[in-house]
Write a protein that holds these residues in place. Structure first.
Motif, PDB file in Angstrom:
ATOM      1  N   LEU A  44      24.179  57.938 -11.159  1.00  0.00           N
ATOM      2  CA  LEU A  44      24.527  57.280 -10.014  1.00  0.00           C
ATOM      3  C   LEU A  44      26.013  57.070  -9.870  1.00  0.00           C
TER       4      LEU A  44
ATOM      5  N   LYS B  93      29.041  51.389 -14.932  1.00  0.00           N
ATOM      6  CA  LYS B  93      28.915  50.588 -13.816  1.00  0.00           C
ATOM      7  C   LYS B  93      30.259  50.213 -13.027  1.00  0.00           C
TER       8      LYS B  93
ATOM      9  N   ASN C 239      30.699  53.439 -10.852  1.00  0.00           N
ATOM     10  CA  ASN C 239      29.527  53.361  -9.927  1.00  0.00           C
ATOM     11  C   ASN C 239      30.150  52.513  -8.503  1.00  0.00           C
ATOM     12  N   SER C 240      30.574  51.197  -8.832  1.00  0.00           N
ATOM     13  CA  SER C 240      30.998  50.263  -8.221  1.00  0.00           C
ATOM     14  C   SER C 240      32.223  51.038  -7.438  1.00  0.00           C
ATOM     15  N   TYR C 241      33.191  51.653  -8.125  1.00  0.00           N
ATOM     16  CA  TYR C 241      34.407  52.166  -7.452  1.00  0.00           C
ATOM     17  C   TYR C 241      34.074  53.261  -6.322  1.00  0.00           C
TER      18      TYR C 241
ATOM     19  N   GLU D 282      31.171  53.580  -4.442  1.00  0.00           N
ATOM     20  CA  GLU D 282      30.445  53.234  -3.658  1.00  0.00           C
ATOM     21  C   GLU D 282      30.573  53.735  -2.068  1.00  0.00           C
ATOM     22  N   ASP D 283      32.166  53.504  -1.915  1.00  0.00           N
ATOM     23  CA  ASP D 283      32.643  53.957  -0.580  1.00  0.00           C
ATOM     24  C   ASP D 283      33.251  55.090  -0.467  1.00  0.00           C
TER      25      ASP D 283
END
Length: 168
Positions: A146, A96, A99-101, A103-104
């Motif tokens: 993901l 998680k 994945n968050s890191y 994202e962009d």
């Protein structure tokens, strides 16, 4: 994937012809490389950086001071947060966070493929490819894949063919 196997694959993918012999020390089986011209090198990221320099592919270590620092940050993340994780909660948290890191971003440092992407892929490989592990750790396929999707699915930047071999 064991550290020695990762380093051997990295050597081959970097185009290094001589096969180094790796040993392991301690309970955690930390890789050790005895160099021909100096002291032994200890630790996955230390040895991997040495191999990258030996292959004259230092761009994989980052091109600017900031990018080099980010590469080092993610190499530390690999060793401190990914290696040795086995509980489903720990794995889920790591995935998680990653994945968050991402994202962009296309790659861990932004738009450049680096050693950090390679070693993090190797480290996460055991959680991604083994369906039994997904079941055992109660991860869905999307939770496992993901975090790495920007690395493999982006059309913005593609790794060169010599580095792409690392991902196969």
């Amino acid at each position: 994937m064991a550290a020695a196997a990762e380093l051997t694959l990295l050597e081959k993918s970097l185009g290094l012809s001589k096969g180094n012999k790796y040993s392991a020390q301690g309970e955690r089986q930390i890789p050790v490389l005895q160099t021909n011209s100096g002291p032994s090198l200890t630790g996955l990221t230390t040895i991997a950086a040495h191999l990258v320099k030996q292959a004259n592919k230092e761009h994989l270590l980052g091109s600017s001071a900031e990018e080099k620092a980010v590469v080092q940050q993610w190499l530390e993340f690999r060793v401190t947060r990914v290696d040795g994780q086995s509980s489903k909660d720990d794995i889920r948290t790591v995935l998680k966070d990653l994945n968050s890191y991402l994202e962009d971003k296309v790659y861990l440092t932004g738009y450049n493929f680096t050693l950090a992407d390679i070693l993090l892929y190797y480290g996460l490989h055991r959680f991604i490819v083994c369906k039994e592990d997904w079941r055992k750790n109660r991860l869905s396929l999307s939770e496992a894949i993901l975090p790495l999707s920007p690395i493999f699915l982006s059309n913005k930047t593609k790794p060169d063919s010599s580095v792409l071999q690392l991902l196969v």
